[in-house]
Design an enzyme around this catalytic site. Sequence first.
Site, PDB file in Angstrom:
ATOM      1  N   HIS B 112       2.766   8.502  14.886  1.00  0.00           N
ATOM      2  CA  HIS B 112       3.688   8.124  15.957  1.00  0.00           C
ATOM      3  C   HIS B 112       5.112   8.445  15.561  1.00  0.00           C
ATOM      4  CE1 HIS B 112       0.496   5.953  17.954  1.00  0.00           C
ATOM      5  NE2 HIS B 112       0.199   5.404  16.805  1.00  0.00           N
ATOM      6  N   ARG B 179       7.034   4.932  -8.472  1.00  0.00           N
ATOM      7  CA  ARG B 179       7.848   5.660  -9.430  1.00  0.00           C
ATOM      8  C   ARG B 179       7.279   5.404 -10.820  1.00  0.00           C
ATOM      9  NH1 ARG B 179      10.288   1.965  -6.410  1.00  0.00           N
ATOM     10  NH2 ARG B 179      11.085   0.068  -7.344  1.00  0.00           N
TER      11      ARG B 179
END
Lengths: 181, 183
Positions: B112, B179
């Site tokens: 979307h 990370r």
Amino acid sequence: MLYYRLARPNVHIRFPFFVYQKVRITGPGSVFIDRFCAVYPNLFEGLTIETLTPTAKVSIGQNCALGGLTIRCRDHVTLGERCLTANSLIQDCLFLHPGKVTSKSIDHLALVPAPVKIGDNAWVAAQCCLLTGSRLGMDSVVALGANVYQDEVKEFHLASGNPLGRPVPISSVLRLTRLRS
Amino acid sequence: MKRYIACLRGKLFAQWCALRGHRIRIGPGLQLYCKLDIRGPGLVEIGSNCQVHSIWGGSKPYVTIYTHSPESHIFIGDNAMLVAVRISSRFSIRIGNDILIEEAGISDTDFHSIDRDRSMPLDETTSKCAIQIGNRVAIGAKSFVCKGVNIGDDTVVAPGSIVTRSLPTGIFALGNPARSLAK
């Protein structure tokens, strides 16, 4: 309770046990749920406990409100009394199939399961992950979406962030809130 | 015994896919310990000796591989172990050999737009959104791999991570966004 008493002798649930959503306990390890625990629906999920080895042990104290909780245990997972949990994951091992992890970027000691211990009156909010070696002190709170990995959250501290930031004393947070209001 | 049943189930599934047409290609040695749901008009290729497992506690306890356009292509390498994985592709997802993915989501599209009409995003292209996962990668439970991500070989993604940016080779990643964990 009756089903587990008859079919699964390694699962011991003490009466009364209030169930408002599906409970699924599988695996060869032992599970102990103390009295007055309740399983509430949380994001449409009930309670799922999966023990992955015969020596795995899951122990849940009295008066716990377990909503949408998933526990996957290789070693030990202990919840104290009056714990409040939402749709979250408690897993005392990094991977369910550690033998399949062939990467050399991880120390293979990190793949060894370490017990997860949650103190009395702790609150584990939704979408959290409590992984290998996590320890939550009494009255502590883990905020929405936090990821606790080999960390300790002291008594009456608030922990948040993914990866986990420095836990903050709840007394300071309450003091600041009162000052603002 | 379970392994024999899984191998037999894998062979029957591969033959059934072959009857369905050329859009699903399964290599030899597939072991199905649970349901494998493959849907959509795109091309799905699964390498040899892959294993498909289930785990309870997620939204769906089995593996789902969905393609959302005729041009989409999902390629999974050899010796992969998929445990309750949800893969959705509109463009291209390439997964290497010897990987372990547990209860994670992989999607190369947002489905979307962030605009008010919430229609299909118009700025998504194959070059921007394709996902590439290297060899010997392990992805933990409740993780999500977003569009346009390139995960290097030998990288380990801890449970509960959201991978929004590419990860280099040989690191241990954790967090939202994921990370490298300096521990």
